[in-house]
Design a protein around this motif. Structure first.
Motif, short mmCIF file in Angstrom:
data_model
loop_
_atom_site.label_atom_id
_atom_site.label_comp_id
_atom_site.label_asym_id
_atom_site.label_seq_id
_atom_site.Cartn_x
_atom_site.Cartn_y
_atom_site.Cartn_z
N UNK A 1 -23.96 15.01 8.56
CA UNK A 1 -22.69 14.35 8.89
C UNK A 1 -21.55 15.11 8.22
N UNK A 2 -20.34 14.79 8.64
CA UNK A 2 -19.15 15.38 8.03
C UNK A 2 -19.19 15.13 6.53
N UNK A 3 -19.04 16.17 5.73
CA UNK A 3 -19.19 16.03 4.28
C UNK A 3 -18.17 15.08 3.66
N UNK A 4 -17.02 14.86 4.31
CA UNK A 4 -16.02 13.91 3.78
C UNK A 4 -16.53 12.48 3.83
N UNK A 5 -17.47 12.20 4.73
CA UNK A 5 -18.02 10.84 4.88
C UNK A 5 -19.31 10.64 4.10
N UNK A 6 -19.82 11.70 3.49
CA UNK A 6 -21.13 11.65 2.82
C UNK A 6 -21.01 11.06 1.42
N UNK A 7 -20.93 9.73 1.36
CA UNK A 7 -20.81 9.02 0.09
C UNK A 7 -21.96 8.03 0.00
N UNK A 8 -22.78 8.18 -1.03
CA UNK A 8 -23.94 7.30 -1.20
C UNK A 8 -23.50 5.84 -1.22
N UNK A 9 -24.19 5.02 -0.41
CA UNK A 9 -23.90 3.60 -0.34
C UNK A 9 -22.86 3.22 0.70
N UNK A 10 -22.16 4.20 1.26
CA UNK A 10 -21.13 3.92 2.27
C UNK A 10 -21.78 3.48 3.57
N UNK A 11 -21.09 2.58 4.28
CA UNK A 11 -21.52 2.18 5.62
C UNK A 11 -20.61 2.89 6.61
N UNK A 12 -21.22 3.57 7.57
CA UNK A 12 -20.44 4.35 8.55
C UNK A 12 -20.91 4.03 9.96
N UNK A 13 -20.08 4.41 10.91
CA UNK A 13 -20.50 4.45 12.31
C UNK A 13 -20.88 5.89 12.56
#
Length: 147
Positions: A80-92
């Motif tokens: 995924x896009x590295x800007x969205x790669x945060x452990x515990x985050x919920x994404x679409x």
């Protein structure tokens, strides 16, 4: 995690075994247990978390019969896009715009089986960066996603 009950061939009925549910086979039409088997979502990856008992049920698909198991949706490894790669985050989930000329491993990370654009996922683990040789400006991270 939500568990589901299904039947799976005796040769595959082991805790930790993962599989993709591909839907009903023509042979399933006549089975009295088909509603139990067909309760899974087509195209999704599942992991067996428990074999219920050692009872073997007749199955028209699996030559050695089928057993009752509890399953969960299995984690999926994706880029995924590295800007969205945060452990515990919920994404679409949104598949990255990867070059079509990729090696098999990178292609499978960019377009993982069992994951669809728009799926709501939780990032369970962030791993290493994924390099796209043909486009170094693309910044991707390998992650483990839970559906």
């Amino acid at each position: 995690m939500d568990t589901a009950i299904t039947l799976i061939g005796t040769k595959l009925a082991k805790e930790g075994q993962e599989f993709f549910f591909e839907g009903e086979a023509p042979e399933c039409e006549q089975c009295k247990l088909k509603n139990t088997c067909m309760g899974l979502e087509k195209g999704r990856k599942y992991r067996i978390v428990k074999v219920r008992n050692q009872t073997v049920h007749e199955c028209f698909v699996h030559d050695t019969g089928a057993m009752v198991v509890d399953v969960i949706k299995a984690p999926i490894i994706a880029a995924i896009d590295s800007k969205k790669a945060i452990k515990g985050a919920t994404i679409r989930y949104q598949a990255p715009n990867c070059d079509a000329d990729l090696d098999t491993e990178t292609y499978d990370l960019c377009y993982p089986k069992g994951l669809r654009n728009g799926d709501k996922c939780t990032i369970n683990e962030v791993m290493e960066s994924v390099e796209i040789e043909s486009d170094p400006s693309v910044s991707l991270k390998k992650v483990e996603l839970l559906l």
